[in-house]
Write a protein that holds these residues in place. Structure first.
Motif, PDB file in Angstrom:
ATOM      1  N   VAL A 195       0.656  -1.161  -0.259  1.00 57.59           N
ATOM      2  CA  VAL A 195       0.148   0.029  -0.134  1.00 57.59           C
ATOM      3  C   VAL A 195       1.070   1.061   0.374  1.00 57.59           C
ATOM      4  N   ARG A 219       0.688   5.864  -1.487  1.00 56.88           N
ATOM      5  CA  ARG A 219       0.101   7.104  -2.229  1.00 56.88           C
ATOM      6  C   ARG A 219       0.515   6.551  -3.647  1.00 56.88           C
ATOM      7  N   ILE A 274      -3.764   5.299  -2.792  1.00 57.34           N
ATOM      8  CA  ILE A 274      -4.678   5.464  -2.028  1.00 57.34           C
ATOM      9  C   ILE A 274      -4.669   7.684  -1.771  1.00 57.34           C
ATOM     10  N   PHE A 311      -8.166  -0.966   0.993  1.00 56.97           N
ATOM     11  CA  PHE A 311      -8.475  -0.891   3.230  1.00 56.97           C
ATOM     12  C   PHE A 311      -9.075  -1.987   3.013  1.00 56.97           C
ATOM     13  N   PHE A 324       4.481  -0.807   3.630  1.00 60.54           N
ATOM     14  CA  PHE A 324       4.138   0.841   3.244  1.00 60.54           C
ATOM     15  C   PHE A 324       5.130   1.272   2.303  1.00 60.54           C
ATOM     16  N   GLN A 359      -1.109  12.016   3.960  1.00 61.14           N
ATOM     17  CA  GLN A 359      -1.706  11.989   3.404  1.00 61.14           C
ATOM     18  C   GLN A 359      -0.716  10.297   3.722  1.00 61.14           C
ATOM     19  N   ASP A 360       0.887  10.234   3.863  1.00 59.86           N
ATOM     20  CA  ASP A 360       1.177   8.544   4.634  1.00 59.86           C
ATOM     21  C   ASP A 360       1.470   8.522   5.426  1.00 59.86           C
ATOM     22  N   LEU A 370      -2.243   7.281   6.754  1.00 65.69           N
ATOM     23  CA  LEU A 370      -1.892   5.843   6.108  1.00 65.69           C
ATOM     24  C   LEU A 370      -1.413   4.892   6.825  1.00 65.69           C
ATOM     25  N   ARG A 374      -3.697   4.010   9.433  1.00 63.90           N
ATOM     26  CA  ARG A 374      -5.322   2.968   9.541  1.00 63.90           C
ATOM     27  C   ARG A 374      -5.132   1.936   9.190  1.00 63.90           C
TER      28      ARG A 374
END
Length: 453
Positions: free
Chosen positions: A182, A184, A234, A253, A264, A275-276, A279, A282
């Motif tokens: 996962v 960006r 994402i 997700f 990651f 944004q990282d 994530l 999450r």
């Protein structure tokens, strides 16, 4: 054991992903009323009667157009066909045969793989026979009328397919590690997947948003099986409109949720963005083991900063994932990519580890002897009576105390660090549940424990 593969082939927007979902019995392939939704090869398990197989969704084939992703989609479809035991050529019964269908049929007639011709969107059984008859001209045998969305005719299609699928018997369980990749958009997730697999498994393009489905690929190294799941990049929610990207991000997700370990991926040139950080949050929220993969390390100017400098940057921006291992790679050149598998093994083992209650309490006893809880203003001190692991994936430890509110954040972090240092939970989050108990209740529990001893 490797299952036989069935490739679904056809031009754009004939319903290939809908048929894949029907055959697999799940809504995994993205379905949207827009040509070109599927780009990579998406593998899903399926079965019929006593046979098991993998059904492969491919992008829509267009032979006379080399714009954007179309040449790459052709490459993916051809690769899927090369490894298939059989293929289903799907056409649209409502539009009838098209020149694009003729081109694909001509190409398929030159392939050594048996091909079944399925005429989709034949919702009416009576009309379906008439619609299907038009496709005899493709020269691929009897056209089978089906409705992928309603399931009409798919049983007959599968019965015919089984004549080309060898029985595989009972499939033994594999101790596979599920790994979600996962990050960006455009940080190199698909390039990393291809580097690990050793082939062009996923389409790689400088255009962000190339990957849409969450793509499963199984590889094996040194007797260990890994299920690698490439996901869509994402972006921030405010930039995402309802449609293909919305569905793709939901798939990503879900991929995090079903993974054992998350790779990651961070762009070494861009650094860690806001944004990282979201994530990473999450991943922690889902309780997944994690490895931070700093990609494009070959693109960093040698004199700009060192790995040590970058690690400090990571600690500042991702301090809440300090337990995650970090590796600096170049998916483009393959630099250190294989070493990620060693880190995956370690993180997966820690993620599912169970520790006995006696060992947990030995760690607690030593931690308390080094640093006792603070005494509150009221003169009362927090007490930890005992701890026990209540579940794994991630490791979760319940600590029974007199009053949970008497333990501040600093002391809670101290106890977590002690568990990590003593028990070696590398690469996985651990959760501590602070459970308040009344004094009399705990005295009774301790007395019963002493009696049993």
């Amino acid at each position: 054991m490797k299952l036989p593969i069935v490739a679904i082939i056809g031009r754009p927007n004939v319903g290939k992903s809908t048929l894949v979902n029907r055959l697999a019995g799940q809504l995994s392939a993205i379905v949207h009323d827009q040509p070109g939704m599927t780009r990579d090869r998406t593998y899903l398990p399926s079965y019929w009667s006593d046979r098991e197989f993998m059904v492969v969704d491919t992008g829509g084939l267009v032979f006379n157009d080399d714009t954007e992703f179309l040449p790459l989609i052709r490459q993916q479809a051809m690769t899927a066909l090369a490894e298939a035991s059989a293929a289903i050529f799907l056409v649209d019964g409502q539009t009838g045969p098209t020149p694009a269908d003729q081109e694909i049929a001509e190409w398929l007639r030159q392939q050594p793989v048996p091909v079944l011709l399925a005429v989709n969107k034949c919702e009416s059984p009576d009309q379906g026979v008439i619609q299907a008859a038009d496709f005899w001209e493709l020269g691929l045998g009897e056209p089978l009328a089906i409705s992928a969305i309603h399931g009409n005719g798919t049983g007959e299609l599968l019965d015919e397919l089984m004549t080309h699928i060898p029985p595989v018997g009972e499939i033994p369980e594999t101790n596979e590690i599920k790994v979600a990749i996962v990050g960006r958009p455009n940080v190199g997730k698909s390039s990393l997947l291809n580097s690990l697999v050793g082939e062009e498994r996923a389409i790689v393009s400088p255009i962000s948003g190339t990957t849409r489905d969450a793509i499963d690929t199984i590889i094996e190294r040194n007797g260990q099986t890994y299920r690698l799941i490439d996901t869509a990049g994402i972006r921030k929610k405010k930039h995402v409109e309802y449609g293909p990207e919305f569905f793709s991000i939901n798939r990503a997700f879900k991929a995090i949720r079903r993974a054992d370990v998350v790779l990651f991926v961070v762009d070494a040139v861009d650094g860690v963005t806001e944004q990282d950080q979201k994530l990473a949050g999450r991943i922690i929220e889902e309780g997944r083991a994690c490895i931070i993969v700093v990609n494009k390390w070959d693109a960093v100017e040698k004199d700009s900063y060192t790995i040590y400098d970058y690690e400090k940057h990571l600690q500042e921006r991702l301090h809440f994932t300090e337990w995650a291992e970090t590796i600096f790679v170049s998916a483009l050149t393959g630099q250190r990519v294989e070493k990620t598998l060693e880190l995956i093994n370690t993180a997966a083992e820690a993620h599912k580890r169970r520790v006995s209650t006696s060992v947990i309490n030995e760690v607690l006893e030593e931690a308390l002897s080094r640093h006792s809880p603070q005494v509150s203003r009221g003169g009362r001190q927090g007490k930890i009576y005992y701890g026990t692991q209540v579940c794994s994936q991630p490791p979760t430890i319940a600590l029974f105390v007199n009053e949970a509110k008497r333990f501040n954040d600093n002391y809670r972090r101290y106890i977590e660090r002690q568990f990590r240092q003593q028990l070696g939970f590398k690469g996985t989050p651990i959760r501590l549940l602070w459970r308040s108990k009344k004094v009399r209740e705990m005295e009774s529990i301790n007395a019963n424990r002493a009696t049993r001893v």
